[in-house]
Design an enzyme around this catalytic site. Sequence first.
Site, PDB file in Angstrom:
ATOM      1  N   ASP A 157      48.286  50.813  42.587  1.00  0.00           N
ATOM      2  CA  ASP A 157      49.257  51.728  42.882  1.00  0.00           C
ATOM      3  C   ASP A 157      49.903  52.265  41.630  1.00  0.00           C
ATOM      4  O   ASP A 157      50.889  51.254  41.217  1.00  0.00           O
ATOM      5  CB  ASP A 157      50.440  51.332  43.998  1.00  0.00           C
ATOM      6  CG  ASP A 157      51.434  52.132  44.035  1.00  0.00           C
ATOM      7  OD1 ASP A 157      51.614  53.195  43.472  1.00  0.00           O
ATOM      8  OD2 ASP A 157      52.397  51.670  44.845  1.00  0.00           O
ATOM      9  N   HIS A 182      45.052  54.432  41.711  1.00  0.00           N
ATOM     10  CA  HIS A 182      45.384  55.523  42.257  1.00  0.00           C
ATOM     11  C   HIS A 182      46.685  56.002  42.349  1.00  0.00           C
ATOM     12  O   HIS A 182      47.462  55.172  41.915  1.00  0.00           O
ATOM     13  CB  HIS A 182      44.998  55.389  44.036  1.00  0.00           C
ATOM     14  CG  HIS A 182      45.420  54.229  44.614  1.00  0.00           C
ATOM     15  ND1 HIS A 182      44.737  52.969  44.710  1.00  0.00           N
ATOM     16  CD2 HIS A 182      46.557  53.661  44.971  1.00  0.00           C
ATOM     17  CE1 HIS A 182      45.475  52.058  45.273  1.00  0.00           C
ATOM     18  NE2 HIS A 182      46.700  52.617  45.291  1.00  0.00           N
ATOM     19  N   SER A 219      43.026  46.912  43.957  1.00  0.00           N
ATOM     20  CA  SER A 219      43.829  48.166  44.157  1.00  0.00           C
ATOM     21  C   SER A 219      45.112  48.350  43.456  1.00  0.00           C
ATOM     22  O   SER A 219      45.926  47.426  43.295  1.00  0.00           O
ATOM     23  CB  SER A 219      44.250  47.719  45.800  1.00  0.00           C
ATOM     24  OG  SER A 219      44.778  48.835  46.461  1.00  0.00           O
ATOM     25  N   ARG A 253      43.368  53.915  53.649  1.00  0.00           N
ATOM     26  CA  ARG A 253      44.242  53.114  54.760  1.00  0.00           C
ATOM     27  C   ARG A 253      45.611  53.617  55.097  1.00  0.00           C
ATOM     28  O   ARG A 253      45.802  53.746  56.161  1.00  0.00           O
ATOM     29  CB  ARG A 253      44.023  51.635  54.398  1.00  0.00           C
ATOM     30  CG  ARG A 253      44.854  50.883  55.140  1.00  0.00           C
ATOM     31  CD  ARG A 253      45.095  49.474  54.861  1.00  0.00           C
ATOM     32  NE  ARG A 253      45.758  49.304  53.390  1.00  0.00           N
ATOM     33  CZ  ARG A 253      47.070  49.239  53.336  1.00  0.00           C
ATOM     34  NH1 ARG A 253      47.794  49.552  54.535  1.00  0.00           N
ATOM     35  NH2 ARG A 253      47.649  49.167  52.057  1.00  0.00           N
ATOM     36  N   CYS A 289      46.213  42.559  45.974  1.00  0.00           N
ATOM     37  CA  CYS A 289      45.905  43.691  45.202  1.00  0.00           C
ATOM     38  C   CYS A 289      45.518  43.420  43.511  1.00  0.00           C
ATOM     39  O   CYS A 289      44.924  43.840  42.947  1.00  0.00           O
ATOM     40  CB  CYS A 289      47.228  44.569  44.791  1.00  0.00           C
ATOM     41  SG  CYS A 289      47.714  45.269  46.440  1.00  0.00           S
ATOM     42  N   ARG A 325      35.594  28.387  29.015  1.00  0.00           N
ATOM     43  CA  ARG A 325      35.489  29.854  29.530  1.00  0.00           C
ATOM     44  C   ARG A 325      35.578  30.037  30.957  1.00  0.00           C
ATOM     45  O   ARG A 325      35.391  30.947  31.591  1.00  0.00           O
ATOM     46  CB  ARG A 325      34.084  30.296  28.911  1.00  0.00           C
ATOM     47  CG  ARG A 325      33.877  30.590  27.621  1.00  0.00           C
ATOM     48  CD  ARG A 325      32.618  31.392  27.077  1.00  0.00           C
ATOM     49  NE  ARG A 325      31.414  30.525  27.670  1.00  0.00           N
ATOM     50  CZ  ARG A 325      30.768  29.738  26.438  1.00  0.00           C
ATOM     51  NH1 ARG A 325      31.446  29.927  25.246  1.00  0.00           N
ATOM     52  NH2 ARG A 325      29.673  29.092  26.682  1.00  0.00           N
TER      53      ARG A 325
END
Length: 265
Positions: A170, A208, A168, A21, A147, A127
């Site tokens: 970084d 990533h 996601s 993106r 994220c 749990r």
Amino acid sequence: MEQYLEGLQQILDTGVDREGRNGVTRARFGMQMRYNMEDGFPAVTTKKLAFRSVKAELLGFLRGYDHVEQFQKLGTQVWNANAEAWGRDGALGPIYGVQWRRWKTENGTIDQLAKVIEQLQTNPHSRKLIVTAWNPAELDEMALTPCHMCFQFLVADGKLSVQMYQPSCDMFLGVPFNIASYALLLHMVAQVTGLTPYEFIHTLGDAHIYHEHLEAVQTQLKRSPYPLPRLVLDPKIKSIDAFKMQHIQLEDYQHHDAIRAPMIV
């Protein structure tokens, strides 16, 4: 923090370059790292961690903040770029803390975090001690899709652990921040529930490195880590809502110089 540094190296060595993106990344899908609080507080030492911003952002989440000026007043600018890109006069929408503390229902809201803390005190072996920020009905209303989307607590032998799933990641800018934030949350929840903070398990989806950060990562990996620092919380604080900036201190934090790199939004 060896696990984090090893993760960076794995991505450099075996990651796949692909267009996303907001630019080209080198990424691996599916990684897990474990940080034992008995080894020290997991603040990255191969560069400087902006710990004041870590605790300010987390306090903003705990208060359910949804505007960039609220975070700025706590002393962090980490939401500035997202607010500017979102373009709604500083409004951020129902981001992390809003979902944690005011999840919308037909009849009002649910304070997920308060319910989990209550369960830790009354039914610690459950749990189902889970908090999620991933609300499909409101994703399009957020300045940033979560994220780090959900976390789960577990108690064993009087020790509290938390596992967080982050779709996601970084790895250069965001992940060290996320590690410190959830380790701090673990300590805070442990203190208000009378438990011992034990382990933060970090489960990563798309881990990533932006191509703009590759050189910075290589610089960081050439540095030798220092011993981990120690987190000190004011022991008088017994409510998650009572914590303020001055109640949270990082001691004996030795680190290498900061490494500058652009934030990709």
